[in-house]
Design a protein around this motif. Structure first.
Motif, mmCIF file in Angstrom:
data_model
loop_
_atom_site.group_PDB
_atom_site.id
_atom_site.type_symbol
_atom_site.label_atom_id
_atom_site.label_comp_id
_atom_site.label_asym_id
_atom_site.label_seq_id
_atom_site.Cartn_x
_atom_site.Cartn_y
_atom_site.Cartn_z
ATOM 1 N N ILE A 1 0.838 -1.208 0.000
ATOM 2 C CA ILE A 1 0.000 0.000 0.000
ATOM 3 C C ILE A 1 0.872 1.258 0.000
ATOM 4 C CG2 ILE A 1 -1.852 -1.185 1.269
ATOM 5 C CD1 ILE A 1 -1.007 0.503 3.760
ATOM 6 N N THR A 2 0.259 2.371 -0.368
ATOM 7 C CA THR A 2 0.950 3.656 -0.225
ATOM 8 C C THR A 2 0.781 4.116 1.221
ATOM 9 O OG1 THR A 2 -1.014 4.864 -0.917
ATOM 10 C CG2 THR A 2 0.587 4.312 -2.638
ATOM 11 N N CYS A 3 1.597 5.049 1.609
ATOM 12 C CA CYS A 3 1.564 5.549 2.986
ATOM 13 C C CYS A 3 0.196 6.141 3.304
ATOM 14 C CB CYS A 3 2.642 6.611 3.176
ATOM 15 S SG CYS A 3 2.709 7.265 4.851
ATOM 16 N N PRO A 4 -0.426 5.682 4.387
ATOM 17 C CA PRO A 4 -1.710 6.264 4.772
ATOM 18 C C PRO A 4 -1.589 7.764 5.058
ATOM 19 C CG PRO A 4 -1.324 4.202 5.925
ATOM 20 C CD PRO A 4 -0.033 4.569 5.253
ATOM 21 N N ASP A 5 -2.697 8.472 4.858
ATOM 22 C CA ASP A 5 -2.712 9.916 5.091
ATOM 23 C C ASP A 5 -2.747 10.267 6.572
ATOM 24 O OD1 ASP A 5 -2.760 10.604 2.331
ATOM 25 O OD2 ASP A 5 -4.905 10.170 2.280
ATOM 26 N N THR A 6 -3.295 9.380 7.385
ATOM 27 C CA THR A 6 -3.362 9.647 8.816
ATOM 28 C C THR A 6 -3.216 8.341 9.592
ATOM 29 O OG1 THR A 6 -4.625 10.761 10.577
ATOM 30 C CG2 THR A 6 -5.912 9.539 8.938
ATOM 31 N N PHE A 7 -2.615 8.452 10.761
ATOM 32 C CA PHE A 7 -2.394 7.321 11.660
ATOM 33 C C PHE A 7 -3.069 7.652 12.991
ATOM 34 C CE2 PHE A 7 0.996 7.288 8.608
ATOM 35 C CZ PHE A 7 1.273 5.955 8.364
ATOM 36 N N ILE A 8 -3.992 6.796 13.424
ATOM 37 C CA ILE A 8 -4.775 7.045 14.635
ATOM 38 C C ILE A 8 -4.644 5.825 15.538
ATOM 39 C CG2 ILE A 8 -7.050 7.650 15.540
ATOM 40 C CD1 ILE A 8 -7.735 8.624 12.636
ATOM 41 N N CYS A 9 -4.489 6.066 16.842
ATOM 42 C CA CYS A 9 -4.099 4.980 17.738
ATOM 43 C C CYS A 9 -4.777 5.052 19.099
ATOM 44 C CB CYS A 9 -2.586 5.090 17.921
ATOM 45 S SG CYS A 9 -1.785 3.763 18.812
ATOM 46 N N SER A 10 -5.083 3.887 19.630
ATOM 47 C CA SER A 10 -5.470 3.763 21.034
ATOM 48 C C SER A 10 -4.274 4.219 21.875
ATOM 49 C CB SER A 10 -5.786 2.300 21.332
ATOM 50 O OG SER A 10 -5.714 2.040 22.716
ATOM 51 N N PRO A 11 -4.514 4.781 23.069
ATOM 52 C CA PRO A 11 -3.400 5.263 23.888
ATOM 53 C C PRO A 11 -2.676 4.187 24.696
ATOM 54 C CG PRO A 11 -5.461 5.758 24.968
ATOM 55 C CD PRO A 11 -5.808 5.162 23.619
ATOM 56 N N SER A 12 -2.999 2.914 24.506
ATOM 57 C CA SER A 12 -2.293 1.879 25.268
ATOM 58 C C SER A 12 -0.856 1.767 24.777
ATOM 59 C CB SER A 12 -2.999 0.526 25.138
ATOM 60 O OG SER A 12 -2.760 -0.045 23.872
ATOM 61 N N ARG A 13 0.012 1.317 25.653
ATOM 62 C CA ARG A 13 1.427 1.185 25.288
ATOM 63 C C ARG A 13 1.611 0.210 24.130
ATOM 64 N NH1 ARG A 13 6.613 -0.525 29.011
ATOM 65 N NH2 ARG A 13 8.062 -0.622 27.266
ATOM 66 N N ARG A 14 0.892 -0.905 24.148
ATOM 67 C CA ARG A 14 1.093 -1.920 23.113
ATOM 68 C C ARG A 14 0.645 -1.436 21.734
ATOM 69 N NH1 ARG A 14 -2.814 -3.306 26.682
ATOM 70 N NH2 ARG A 14 -4.875 -3.972 25.936
ATOM 71 N N THR A 15 -0.412 -0.621 21.682
ATOM 72 C CA THR A 15 -0.812 -0.082 20.374
ATOM 73 C C THR A 15 0.168 0.979 19.922
ATOM 74 O OG1 THR A 15 -2.391 1.373 21.483
ATOM 75 C CG2 THR A 15 -3.287 -0.610 20.440
ATOM 76 N N LYS A 16 0.637 1.818 20.843
ATOM 77 C CA LYS A 16 1.618 2.855 20.469
ATOM 78 C C LYS A 16 2.931 2.227 20.016
ATOM 79 C CE LYS A 16 1.259 5.210 24.315
ATOM 80 N NZ LYS A 16 1.398 6.244 25.363
ATOM 81 N N ASP A 17 3.356 1.155 20.687
ATOM 82 C CA ASP A 17 4.591 0.473 20.284
ATOM 83 C C ASP A 17 4.430 -0.178 18.912
ATOM 84 O OD1 ASP A 17 5.713 1.238 22.688
ATOM 85 O OD2 ASP A 17 5.639 -0.754 23.598
#
Length: 167
Positions: free
Chosen positions: A45-61
């Protein structure tokens, strides 16, 4: 047309029982799988326009590996408290507010919400999206606010054990 990429966090560690659920890090397998899946996906895929994440450590990592591979920084990651529990309606509400100029979005979330939402959007019957699994969905919309009122097609569904990735 819009593209949605839903990523379940990589395998987390339960080693330290004193940590809250929100603070659990990735285990060794998660630390291995996240960059491998990010590399694999970057070739598809091409680079997504936006990255959105849950604030948990495992999702951020997990997100950090994808950001690095796609040439982004932590500043490009938007944290959304409502994604911590990862219910389908929470994902939909967040997506409804994505900038209409963005053609693609990548969300880093939890199960069972990710599996339920992929099935709800696409009419698929996936039993369980494993850790570090990624679903790509084509949405026949012009504006993200139409997210749950449109035809959607599951383009792909990948997970580490289902691929023959190099170690």
């Amino acid at each position: 047309m819009k593209a949605l990429y839903l990523v379940r966090h990589a395998k987390s560690s339960w080693k330290d029982a004193s940590l809250s659920d929100r603070d659990r890090p990735l285990n060794k397998r998660g630390e291995r799988d996240a960059p491998r899946m990010a590399e694999f996906l970057s070739e598809k895929i091409t680079c997504p326009d936006t990255f959105i994440c849950s604030p948990s450590r495992r999702t951020k990592d997990t997100a950090a590996s994808f950001l690095q591979v796609f040439g982004k920084t932590d500043a490009d990651l938007k944290l959304e408290e409502d994604l911590f529990h990862g219910y389908e309606e929470d994902m939909a509400n967040i997506l409804k507010h994505v900038d209409g100029n963005y053609q693609s979005a990548m969300l880093f979330v939890h199960n069972p919400g990710i599996t339920d939402y992929v099935n709800e959007l696409t009419g698929s019957n996936i039993l369980n999206i494993p850790t570090c699994g990624v679903a790509g969905i084509k949405l026949e919309i012009n504006n993200w606010a139409e997210i749950n009122k449109c035809p959607a097609e599951l383009l792909f569904y990948y997970y580490p054990k289902g691929l023959n990735l190099p170690s």
